[in-house]
Write a protein that holds these residues in place. Sequence first.
Motif, PDB file in Angstrom:
ATOM      1  N   UNK A 137       0.849  -1.195   0.000  1.00 53.05           N
ATOM      2  CA  UNK A 137       0.000   0.000   0.000  1.00 53.05           C
ATOM      3  C   UNK A 137       0.883   1.244   0.000  1.00 53.05           C
ATOM      4  N   UNK A 138       0.291   2.297  -0.516  1.00 50.82           N
ATOM      5  CA  UNK A 138       1.011   3.549  -0.646  1.00 50.82           C
ATOM      6  C   UNK A 138       0.102   4.669  -0.162  1.00 50.82           C
ATOM      7  N   UNK A 139       0.609   5.472   0.749  1.00 50.55           N
ATOM      8  CA  UNK A 139      -0.154   6.616   1.238  1.00 50.55           C
ATOM      9  C   UNK A 139       0.401   7.851   0.538  1.00 50.55           C
ATOM     10  N   UNK A 140      -0.435   8.473  -0.255  1.00 50.60           N
ATOM     11  CA  UNK A 140      -0.016   9.653  -1.019  1.00 50.60           C
ATOM     12  C   UNK A 140      -0.589  10.884  -0.322  1.00 50.60           C
ATOM     13  N   UNK A 141       0.271  11.589   0.391  1.00 48.07           N
ATOM     14  CA  UNK A 141      -0.171  12.763   1.159  1.00 48.07           C
ATOM     15  C   UNK A 141       0.103  14.036   0.383  1.00 48.07           C
ATOM     16  N   UNK A 142      -0.906  14.887   0.309  1.00 46.12           N
ATOM     17  CA  UNK A 142      -0.783  16.115  -0.488  1.00 46.12           C
ATOM     18  C   UNK A 142      -1.135  17.324   0.373  1.00 46.12           C
ATOM     19  N   UNK A 143      -0.285  18.317   0.306  1.00 46.22           N
ATOM     20  CA  UNK A 143      -0.600  19.617   0.885  1.00 46.22           C
ATOM     21  C   UNK A 143      -0.667  20.602  -0.269  1.00 46.22           C
ATOM     22  N   UNK A 144      -1.836  21.144  -0.526  1.00 45.49           N
ATOM     23  CA  UNK A 144      -2.020  22.078  -1.654  1.00 45.49           C
ATOM     24  C   UNK A 144      -2.519  23.409  -1.100  1.00 45.49           C
ATOM     25  N   UNK A 145      -1.741  24.463  -1.329  1.00 45.06           N
ATOM     26  CA  UNK A 145      -2.165  25.793  -0.880  1.00 45.06           C
ATOM     27  C   UNK A 145      -3.267  26.291  -1.809  1.00 45.06           C
ATOM     28  N   UNK A 146      -4.419  26.551  -1.246  1.00 45.88           N
ATOM     29  CA  UNK A 146      -5.572  26.902  -2.086  1.00 45.88           C
ATOM     30  C   UNK A 146      -5.996  28.363  -1.862  1.00 45.88           C
ATOM     31  N   UNK A 147      -6.544  28.675  -0.689  1.00 46.68           N
ATOM     32  CA  UNK A 147      -7.067  30.031  -0.463  1.00 46.68           C
ATOM     33  C   UNK A 147      -6.184  30.887   0.453  1.00 46.68           C
ATOM     34  N   UNK A 148      -5.112  30.308   0.978  1.00 50.12           N
ATOM     35  CA  UNK A 148      -4.235  31.079   1.869  1.00 50.12           C
ATOM     36  C   UNK A 148      -3.441  32.100   1.041  1.00 50.12           C
ATOM     37  N   UNK A 149      -3.306  33.314   1.581  1.00 54.83           N
ATOM     38  CA  UNK A 149      -2.570  34.330   0.808  1.00 54.83           C
ATOM     39  C   UNK A 149      -1.366  34.904   1.550  1.00 54.83           C
ATOM     40  N   UNK A 158      -0.287  30.201  -3.621  1.00 50.19           N
ATOM     41  CA  UNK A 158      -1.513  29.395  -3.557  1.00 50.19           C
ATOM     42  C   UNK A 158      -2.288  29.592  -4.849  1.00 50.19           C
ATOM     43  N   UNK A 159      -3.284  28.752  -5.054  1.00 47.54           N
ATOM     44  CA  UNK A 159      -4.108  28.906  -6.260  1.00 47.54           C
ATOM     45  C   UNK A 159      -4.734  30.302  -6.275  1.00 47.54           C
ATOM     46  N   UNK A 160      -5.258  30.712  -5.123  1.00 51.14           N
ATOM     47  CA  UNK A 160      -5.927  32.010  -5.052  1.00 51.14           C
ATOM     48  C   UNK A 160      -4.957  33.169  -5.315  1.00 51.14           C
ATOM     49  N   UNK A 161      -3.741  33.066  -4.799  1.00 54.94           N
ATOM     50  CA  UNK A 161      -2.763  34.138  -5.028  1.00 54.94           C
ATOM     51  C   UNK A 161      -2.469  34.291  -6.516  1.00 54.94           C
ATOM     52  N   UNK A 162      -2.562  33.176  -7.245  1.00 55.83           N
ATOM     53  CA  UNK A 162      -2.219  33.215  -8.671  1.00 55.83           C
ATOM     54  C   UNK A 162      -3.424  33.642  -9.518  1.00 55.83           C
ATOM     55  N   UNK A 163      -4.597  33.106  -9.218  1.00 55.39           N
ATOM     56  CA  UNK A 163      -5.755  33.349 -10.116  1.00 55.39           C
ATOM     57  C   UNK A 163      -6.669  34.471  -9.634  1.00 55.39           C
ATOM     58  N   UNK A 164      -6.507  34.902  -8.377  1.00 56.00           N
ATOM     59  CA  UNK A 164      -7.378  35.887  -7.733  1.00 56.00           C
ATOM     60  C   UNK A 164      -8.806  35.374  -7.586  1.00 56.00           C
ATOM     61  N   UNK A 165      -8.987  34.069  -7.597  1.00 55.68           N
ATOM     62  CA  UNK A 165     -10.323  33.490  -7.391  1.00 55.68           C
ATOM     63  C   UNK A 165     -10.373  32.756  -6.059  1.00 55.68           C
ATOM     64  N   UNK A 166     -11.572  32.690  -5.503  1.00 47.84           N
ATOM     65  CA  UNK A 166     -11.799  31.984  -4.251  1.00 47.84           C
ATOM     66  C   UNK A 166     -12.234  30.551  -4.603  1.00 47.84           C
ATOM     67  N   UNK A 167     -11.759  29.564  -3.886  1.00 45.73           N
ATOM     68  CA  UNK A 167     -12.051  28.166  -4.228  1.00 45.73           C
ATOM     69  C   UNK A 167     -12.854  27.478  -3.135  1.00 45.73           C
ATOM     70  N   UNK A 168     -13.710  26.531  -3.564  1.00 49.70           N
ATOM     71  CA  UNK A 168     -14.396  25.644  -2.619  1.00 49.70           C
ATOM     72  C   UNK A 168     -13.502  24.404  -2.500  1.00 49.70           C
TER      73      UNK A 168
END
Length: 252
Positions: A137-149, A158-168
């Motif tokens: 088994x393999x545990x694939x752990x992901x940390x993705x910066x989404x709305x933090x600025x 983060x995604x938001x810092x780049x696109x200026x959009x808010x994400x769910x």
Amino acid sequence: MYKILANTLFMGKEIVFMPHCQSTNSEAIRLCAEKSIGEGAVVVTDHQQAGRGQRGNSWESAAGLNLTFSTVLKPAFLAIPQQFLLNVIASLALTDLMTEDGIEDIRIKWPNDLYINSKKVAGILIENQLSNTKISSSIVGIGLNVNQEIFHYENATSLRSVTRRDYVLSDVLIHFLAHLEARYLKLRSGNHQQLLEEYEASLYWRYERHTFYSEGENFEGVIMGINHAGQLLVDAANEERCFGIQQITYIS
Ligand code: BTN
């Protein structure tokens, strides 16, 4: 919050949501060992209090703003020397997610950090359980910066810092799981060469001259790609050198 209706065959059909926990990787390893969760299960939290990163580092993420989760894979079809391919598919699935969102200049900093415009947006920590010659088994752990600025580190985005959009967050997770499943199915069908080529094509600093550090000294070199073991190939003073994880540091 994470009532997921993932449009997938098996990925994300089982979601374990924890309002807070120390580390989703540690929780996934524990639940997997006691056979409470199976392949495709996802452990996700809103507040990871002791997130673990590569090389013994920690992973910090503001509560409620980002994705911190771990997925369970059972790649018994891979031999142990092929385990780097799991880094490849996880990195490519994150690249797919961001490309689908219209983001440009996405790079994979070997072995599996995701960069946008030279700033880190995501990190991956893969922990494999081995049995005899296989990966059970393999545990694939992901940390993705989404709305933090606002970050403590200068080199983060983060995604938001780049696109200026808010994400769910749950929507981003659903999309990611679909990409991960697609990449995993390609891996299972044996399409290794194509996956490796796509990964290499996205490598940060590829074909550029930079300074690296290894074995007590700095040196100049050019990243050429990776070999089948997933080692980084660097052309240094016209000699091809290969490096495993923890054997080389990117300087400038
Ligand atoms: C790195 O860049 O060093 C890898 C960071 C990986 C962080 C993720 S967050 C979810 C999962 N649980 C952990 O404890 N770590 C990974």
